[in-house]
Scaffold this motif. Structure first.
Motif, PDB file in Angstrom:
ATOM      1  N   LYS A  49      18.841  -8.783  -3.343  1.00 50.87           N
ATOM      2  CA  LYS A  49      19.451 -10.106  -3.510  1.00 50.87           C
ATOM      3  C   LYS A  49      20.489 -10.095  -4.629  1.00 50.87           C
ATOM      4  O   LYS A  49      21.521 -10.757  -4.526  1.00 50.87           O
ATOM      5  N   VAL A  52      23.604  -8.570  -3.222  1.00 52.68           N
ATOM      6  CA  VAL A  52      24.238  -9.513  -2.291  1.00 52.68           C
ATOM      7  C   VAL A  52      24.922 -10.641  -3.062  1.00 52.68           C
ATOM      8  O   VAL A  52      26.021 -11.075  -2.689  1.00 52.68           O
ATOM      9  N   GLU A  56      28.671 -11.794  -2.687  1.00 54.50           N
ATOM     10  CA  GLU A  56      29.002 -13.184  -2.347  1.00 54.50           C
ATOM     11  C   GLU A  56      30.013 -13.759  -3.327  1.00 54.50           C
ATOM     12  O   GLU A  56      30.970 -14.431  -2.915  1.00 54.50           O
ATOM     13  N   THR A  63      25.978 -15.616   3.176  1.00 54.78           N
ATOM     14  CA  THR A  63      24.588 -15.637   3.616  1.00 54.78           C
ATOM     15  C   THR A  63      24.259 -17.020   4.160  1.00 54.78           C
ATOM     16  O   THR A  63      24.886 -18.015   3.792  1.00 54.78           O
ATOM     17  N   ARG A  70      16.965 -15.087   5.384  1.00 59.77           N
ATOM     18  CA  ARG A  70      18.342 -15.185   4.881  1.00 59.77           C
ATOM     19  C   ARG A  70      19.136 -14.056   5.529  1.00 59.77           C
ATOM     20  O   ARG A  70      18.820 -12.883   5.367  1.00 59.77           O
ATOM     21  N   CYS A  72      22.765 -12.046   6.208  1.00 63.75           N
ATOM     22  CA  CYS A  72      24.029 -11.693   5.556  1.00 63.75           C
ATOM     23  C   CYS A  72      25.053 -11.294   6.605  1.00 63.75           C
ATOM     24  O   CYS A  72      24.723 -10.630   7.591  1.00 63.75           O
TER      25      CYS A  72
END
Length: 112
Positions: A49, A52, A56, A63, A70, A72
């Motif tokens: 996470k 990610v 992001e 996401t 969740r 992606c």
């Protein structure tokens, strides 16, 4: 002092990690859940996470949470700014090498 855009900095920072580059390559083949990515990269869910989140923030991944999953996907950014910066840098380096080559050709044989 030279100023670069915030997104350029975020993009290069996101790409600086091999795991994040791997995540982008994986998402290039299609969407994946956080759990699937964590298993593929042998990371904890928390660790994945965090990667990610960096992607992001750079706009490279989006996401969506549906229920407990969740998912992606590749984000909207296409790294145009980064490609332009690399191209300018490459051109600058090539020009310097060309000038060095010209200098070496002009001075070749002067010591003999």
């Amino acid at each position: 002092m030279v100023q670069y855009s915030h997104m350029l900095d975020l993009g290069f920072a996101a790409l600086s990690d091999p795991t994040r580059r791997g995540i982008l390559q994986r998402l290039g083949r299609g969407a994946a859940s956080i759990s699937d990515l964590a298993a593929k990269f042998e990371l904890t869910l928390t660790g994945l996470k965090k990667h990610v989140q960096v992607l992001e923030e750079a706009g490279l991944v989006t996401t969506e949470k549906v229920g407990r999953v969740r998912t992606c996907r590749l984000g909207p950014r296409r790294l145009e700014e980064e490609v332009a910066w690399i191209s300018k840098y490459q051109q600058m380096v090539e020009e310097r090498f060309d000038r060095l080559e010209e200098l070496l050709e002009r001075t070749e044989g002067e010591d003999t």
